[in-house]
Enzyme design. Structure first.
Site, PDB file in Angstrom:
ATOM      1  N   TYR A  48       1.044  -6.325 -17.367  1.00 36.04           N
ATOM      2  CA  TYR A  48       0.013  -5.839 -18.283  1.00 36.04           C
ATOM      3  C   TYR A  48       0.488  -5.879 -19.734  1.00 36.04           C
ATOM      4  O   TYR A  48      -0.320  -5.979 -20.653  1.00 36.04           O
ATOM      5  CB  TYR A  48      -0.377  -4.394 -17.941  1.00 36.04           C
ATOM      6  CG  TYR A  48      -1.499  -4.251 -16.943  1.00 36.04           C
ATOM      7  CD1 TYR A  48      -1.467  -4.914 -15.723  1.00 36.04           C
ATOM      8  CD2 TYR A  48      -2.584  -3.427 -17.211  1.00 36.04           C
ATOM      9  CE1 TYR A  48      -2.484  -4.758 -14.799  1.00 36.04           C
ATOM     10  CE2 TYR A  48      -3.606  -3.265 -16.291  1.00 36.04           C
ATOM     11  CZ  TYR A  48      -3.557  -3.939 -15.092  1.00 36.04           C
ATOM     12  OH  TYR A  48      -4.572  -3.785 -14.187  1.00 36.04           O
ATOM     13  N   ASP A  90       1.707  -7.837  -0.073  1.00 31.59           N
ATOM     14  CA  ASP A  90       0.661  -8.392   0.804  1.00 31.59           C
ATOM     15  C   ASP A  90       0.607  -7.620   2.119  1.00 31.59           C
ATOM     16  O   ASP A  90      -0.458  -7.277   2.629  1.00 31.59           O
ATOM     17  CB  ASP A  90       0.846  -9.905   1.031  1.00 31.59           C
ATOM     18  CG  ASP A  90       2.263 -10.295   1.410  1.00 31.59           C
ATOM     19  OD1 ASP A  90       3.181  -9.439   1.317  1.00 31.59           O
ATOM     20  OD2 ASP A  90       2.476 -11.451   1.816  1.00 31.59           O
ATOM     21  N   LYS A 109       7.273  -7.640  -4.451  1.00 32.05           N
ATOM     22  CA  LYS A 109       7.148  -8.996  -3.921  1.00 32.05           C
ATOM     23  C   LYS A 109       8.513  -9.651  -4.160  1.00 32.05           C
ATOM     24  O   LYS A 109       8.639 -10.680  -4.819  1.00 32.05           O
ATOM     25  CB  LYS A 109       6.000  -9.723  -4.652  1.00 32.05           C
ATOM     26  CG  LYS A 109       5.644 -11.067  -4.072  1.00 32.05           C
ATOM     27  CD  LYS A 109       4.875 -10.998  -2.756  1.00 32.05           C
ATOM     28  CE  LYS A 109       4.667 -12.400  -2.200  1.00 32.05           C
ATOM     29  NZ  LYS A 109       4.070 -12.392  -0.847  1.00 32.05           N
ATOM     30  N   ASP A 126      -2.603  -1.159  -9.556  1.00 36.01           N
ATOM     31  CA  ASP A 126      -4.020  -1.273  -9.898  1.00 36.01           C
ATOM     32  C   ASP A 126      -4.805  -1.706  -8.664  1.00 36.01           C
ATOM     33  O   ASP A 126      -5.825  -1.120  -8.322  1.00 36.01           O
ATOM     34  CB  ASP A 126      -4.186  -2.298 -11.035  1.00 36.01           C
ATOM     35  CG  ASP A 126      -5.651  -2.513 -11.399  1.00 36.01           C
ATOM     36  OD1 ASP A 126      -6.372  -1.507 -11.527  1.00 36.01           O
ATOM     37  OD2 ASP A 126      -6.061  -3.677 -11.532  1.00 36.01           O
ATOM     38  N   ASP A 179      -7.174   0.817  -5.663  1.00 34.58           N
ATOM     39  CA  ASP A 179      -8.593   0.621  -5.334  1.00 34.58           C
ATOM     40  C   ASP A 179      -8.782   0.580  -3.822  1.00 34.58           C
ATOM     41  O   ASP A 179      -9.738   1.148  -3.280  1.00 34.58           O
ATOM     42  CB  ASP A 179      -9.128  -0.691  -5.941  1.00 34.58           C
ATOM     43  CG  ASP A 179      -9.712  -0.485  -7.339  1.00 34.58           C
ATOM     44  OD1 ASP A 179      -9.233   0.431  -8.046  1.00 34.58           O
ATOM     45  OD2 ASP A 179     -10.629  -1.233  -7.714  1.00 34.58           O
TER      46      ASP A 179
HETATM   47  C1  IPM Z   1      -7.568   1.169 -13.812  1.00 30.36           C
HETATM   48  C2  IPM Z   1      -8.445   0.131 -14.455  1.00 30.36           C
HETATM   49  C3  IPM Z   1      -7.754  -0.378 -15.722  1.00 30.36           C
HETATM   50  C4  IPM Z   1      -6.444  -1.011 -15.304  1.00 30.36           C
HETATM   51  C5  IPM Z   1      -8.579  -1.380 -16.562  1.00 30.36           C
HETATM   52  C6  IPM Z   1      -9.958  -0.849 -16.899  1.00 30.36           C
HETATM   53  C7  IPM Z   1      -7.835  -1.758 -17.821  1.00 30.36           C
HETATM   54  O1  IPM Z   1      -8.739  -0.875 -13.553  1.00 30.36           O
HETATM   55  O2  IPM Z   1      -7.228   2.163 -14.493  1.00 30.36           O
HETATM   56  O3  IPM Z   1      -7.219   1.000 -12.647  1.00 30.36           O
HETATM   57  O4  IPM Z   1      -6.403  -2.174 -14.884  1.00 30.36           O
HETATM   58  O5  IPM Z   1      -5.421  -0.332 -15.404  1.00 30.36           O
HETATM   59 MG    MG Z   2      -8.089  -0.511 -11.558  1.00 32.44          MG
END
Ligand code: IPM
Ligand code: MG
Length: 371
Positions: free
Chosen positions: A143, A225, A193, A249, A253
């Site tokens: 990032y 993975d 990884k 990230d 999710d």
């Molecule tokens: C998160 C989001 C952010 C990230 C984006 C919006 C920059 O997806 O906080 O998980 O990738 O960190």
């Molecule tokens: Mg995110």
């Protein structure tokens, strides 16, 4: 502790503007009940700031965030700003705040409330009882690595990002993760990884070295993975996961969806203990892990619970108010138990309500619990 706790409120874009006021209302109600004085200072951030000032993170907003004891953030971004240069996209505001405030440790808990089991797309027996914490490195890795950009390359173009970690960056996030694991089930899984990427080979080595200081915590390593697969196959094997910025990230999710909806997951972004900017306060930024959901923005459909629970994390981590944080969690629990759901988590036999009513019901429960 000083009794005036300064909170920067940055609603941002899309549903951020609807969910953030609900979390503020919950904090205000709690403040009244417990006699903690919260001072809220609002700042403009993300696409909203681009529209008004031409930049996603105006100086004034950064100043409000720096001067606050903790930051409550909604969400940033939307299709309107997608074509912009990366340097001034709404998302830069988030990354800028994380970087400027030195918030390198991102805690993302995924806990399944028992009454939410049917909201998940996964089978009951796979997810029942899951309670895991993703510790994501937040100010390094691909990032932030340089070089980056899109450049001319012969008669075509080339896009570049750099995955880079230093020993000290890995070491400090590893220590946060081991400390978190120590207070939980004492099981840490480090995700990398290392079979392909040198930066994560170093990651594995450093985490292993830090482990020597935490012999009471069981450490294992897993490739990313495989972890993605294991999160769906058998998530109960995990207690604490520690990983890089980008893997965190993605995996958070996935972890979120185990709990039924991404609209339920709060997060805390913390800096070094040394960054305590006043007696008893640890600077942090608190936000839902979901985005600005432009498709449902402005329709009173968004789930404010992730943001409300983020406010709870703020009380716990920034202000050391554990009991008050629990009151918020209990209030959320009670509202869900009574069958109220926003559309993202509604199902058979539940009552669908909007963002505002969900916030009001949490506040009502809060008042009831404490009386
Ligand atoms: C998160 C989001 C952010 C990230 C984006 C919006 C920059 O997806 O906080 O998980 O990738 O960190
Ligand atoms: Mg995110």
């Amino acid at each position: 502790m000083a009794n005036e706790l300064k909170i920067a409120v940055l609603p941002g874009d899309g549903i951020g503007r609807e969910i953030t006021p609900q979390a503020v209302a919950v904090l205000e109600a709690l403040g009244e009940m417990t006699h903690h004085a919260f001072e809220f200072n609002h700042g403009i951030v993300g696409g909203d700031a681009i529209d008004q000032f031409g930049v996603p993170l105006p100086e004034e907003t950064l100043r409000i965030a720096i001067e606050a004891d903790a930051v409550l953030l909604g969400a940033v971004g939307g299709p309107k700003w997608e074509g912009l240069d990366y340097a001034i996209r709404p998302e830069r505001a988030l990354l800028g705040l994380r970087e400027k405030l030195g918030l390198f440790a991102n805690l993302r808990p995924a806990t399944l409330y028992p009454m939410m089991t049917d909201a998940s797309t996964l089978k009951r027996e796979v997810i029942e009882g899951i309670d895991l914490m993703v510790v994501r490195e937040l100010t390094g890795g691909i990032y932030f690595g340089k070089p980056r950009g899109i450049e001319k390359f012969g008669n075509e173009e080339r896009g570049i990002n750099t995955l880079v970690y230093t020993t000290s960056e890995i070491e400090r996030i590893a220590r946060v993760a081991f400390d978190v694991a120590r207070k939980r089930e004492k099981k840490l899984t480090s995700i990398d990884k290392a079979n392909v990427l040198e930066a994560t080979e170093l990651w594995r080595r450093v985490v292993t070295r830090v482990h020597a200081d935490y012999p009471d915590v069981a450490l294992s390593h897993m490739y990313v993975d495989n972890c993605a697969m294991q999160l769906i196959r058998n998530p109960k094997q995990f207690d604490v996961i520690v990983t890089t910025n980008m893997f965190g990230d993605i995996l958070s999710d996935a972890a979120a969806m185990l709990t039924g909806s991404i609209g339920m997951l709060p997060s805390a972004s913390l800096g070094a203990q040394a960054s305590k900017n006043r007696e008893g306060c640890l600077k942090g930024m608190y936000e839902p892990i979901h985005g600005s959901a432009p498709d449902i923005a402005g329709q009173d459909k968004a789930n404010p619970l992730a943001t409300i629970l983020s406010a709870g994390m703020m009380l716990k981590y920034s202000f050391g108010l554990e009991k008050e944080a629990q009151l918020i969690e209990q209030a959320v629990f009670s509202v869900l138990e009574a069958g109220y759901r926003t559309p993202d988590i509604s199902g058979k036999g539940t009552k669908t309500i909007g963002t505002i009513e969900m916030g009001e019901r949490v506040v009502a429960q809060l008042k009831q619990h404490s009386s």
